[in-house]
Design an enzyme around this catalytic site. Structure first.
Site, mmCIF file in Angstrom:
data_model
loop_
_atom_site.group_PDB
_atom_site.id
_atom_site.type_symbol
_atom_site.label_atom_id
_atom_site.label_comp_id
_atom_site.label_asym_id
_atom_site.label_seq_id
_atom_site.Cartn_x
_atom_site.Cartn_y
_atom_site.Cartn_z
ATOM 1 N N HIS A 97 120.299 7.682 -5.321
ATOM 2 C CA HIS A 97 121.361 6.737 -5.663
ATOM 3 C C HIS A 97 120.757 5.643 -6.514
ATOM 4 O O HIS A 97 119.530 5.513 -6.592
ATOM 5 C CB HIS A 97 121.988 6.148 -4.396
ATOM 6 C CG HIS A 97 120.963 5.627 -3.446
ATOM 7 N ND1 HIS A 97 120.578 6.322 -2.321
ATOM 8 C CD2 HIS A 97 120.199 4.519 -3.495
ATOM 9 C CE1 HIS A 97 119.626 5.649 -1.714
ATOM 10 N NE2 HIS A 97 119.359 4.554 -2.401
ATOM 11 N N HIS A 143 117.246 1.412 -11.374
ATOM 12 C CA HIS A 143 116.364 2.578 -11.280
ATOM 13 C C HIS A 143 116.887 3.532 -10.226
ATOM 14 O O HIS A 143 117.659 3.132 -9.348
ATOM 15 C CB HIS A 143 114.937 2.130 -10.905
ATOM 16 C CG HIS A 143 114.872 1.570 -9.518
ATOM 17 N ND1 HIS A 143 115.237 0.270 -9.218
ATOM 18 C CD2 HIS A 143 114.523 2.142 -8.336
ATOM 19 C CE1 HIS A 143 115.098 0.062 -7.931
ATOM 20 N NE2 HIS A 143 114.673 1.177 -7.357
#
Ligand code: 2AM
Length: 180
Positions: free
Chosen positions: A38, A120
């Site tokens: 995620h 990220h």
């Protein structure tokens, strides 16, 4: 409960992220691979049940225009001398940072602001590195498929710590209004 807010990722992307985990694997480093990808927008930590309703209400007020992101090169936290987290980047940063700032602002008073946010997708955490030069070289040679994906939702997630690693579950989803 231990909570965080993140952007869910589509299936096509997950397949390539798993391929990237194979490419970043090398005997010069011992890695702990994540098995639930995620893009984290905000880590909330331990949250009491009494905070859940106001949290949900404030998050439902966040309004954003759907945007597209593209997968980008592999990077590390905190730096190539101290390898702790190996991640896949996304571009452009601006729409994700704006969404993160909106969420931060909506939750001000309930949770501290995040000053340092770098979008990220974590691929692995580093247990230890046997050969830093060699491993940095391995990372440098990883080719990322610059896949595009739409972002039209963010999720309030619960993380349950288990001996086998954290297990994540979606508590609530917050949808962007449909583009005209
Ligand atoms: P990351 O993997 O994208 O870096 C759930 O724990 C998520 O919250 C993690 O996947 C991690 O995101 C993020 N996170 C940020 N700060 C954290 C912290 N202090 N402890 C645990 N997770 C944190």
């Amino acid at each position: 409960m231990r909570l965080f807010i993140s952007i869910p990722l589509p299936e096509e992307l997950l397949t390539h992220l798993k391929e990237l985990q194979i490419l970043i694997n090398d005997e010069s480093a011992r890695l702990r691979f994540v098995n639930d990808f995620h893009l984290t927008l905000k880590f909330l930590g331990e949250v009491g049940n009494d905070k859940l309703a106001p949290l949900k209400e404030k998050l439902s007020l966040v309004s954003f225009t759907p945007f597209d992101l593209q997968l980008d090169a592999v990077g590390v936290f905190p730096d190539t001398d101290h390898l702790r987290v190996i991640w896949a980047g996304v571009t452009p940063h601006q729409p994700v940072v704006e969404l993160q700032q909106q969420i931060d602002a909506a939750l001000s008073g309930l949770f501290p602001k995040d000053d340092r946010f770098h979008p990220h997708i974590t691929l692995a955490r580093v247990a230890f590195v046997k050969d830093k030069v060699r491993y940095n070289d391995v990372l440098k040679n990883v080719t990322v498929n610059k896949l595009s994906f739409p972002v039209n939702r963010f999720d309030l997630m619960e993380s349950t710590l288990t001996p086998g690693g954290p297990v994540y579950g979606t508590l609530f989803s917050f949808q962007a209004p449909k583009a005209l």
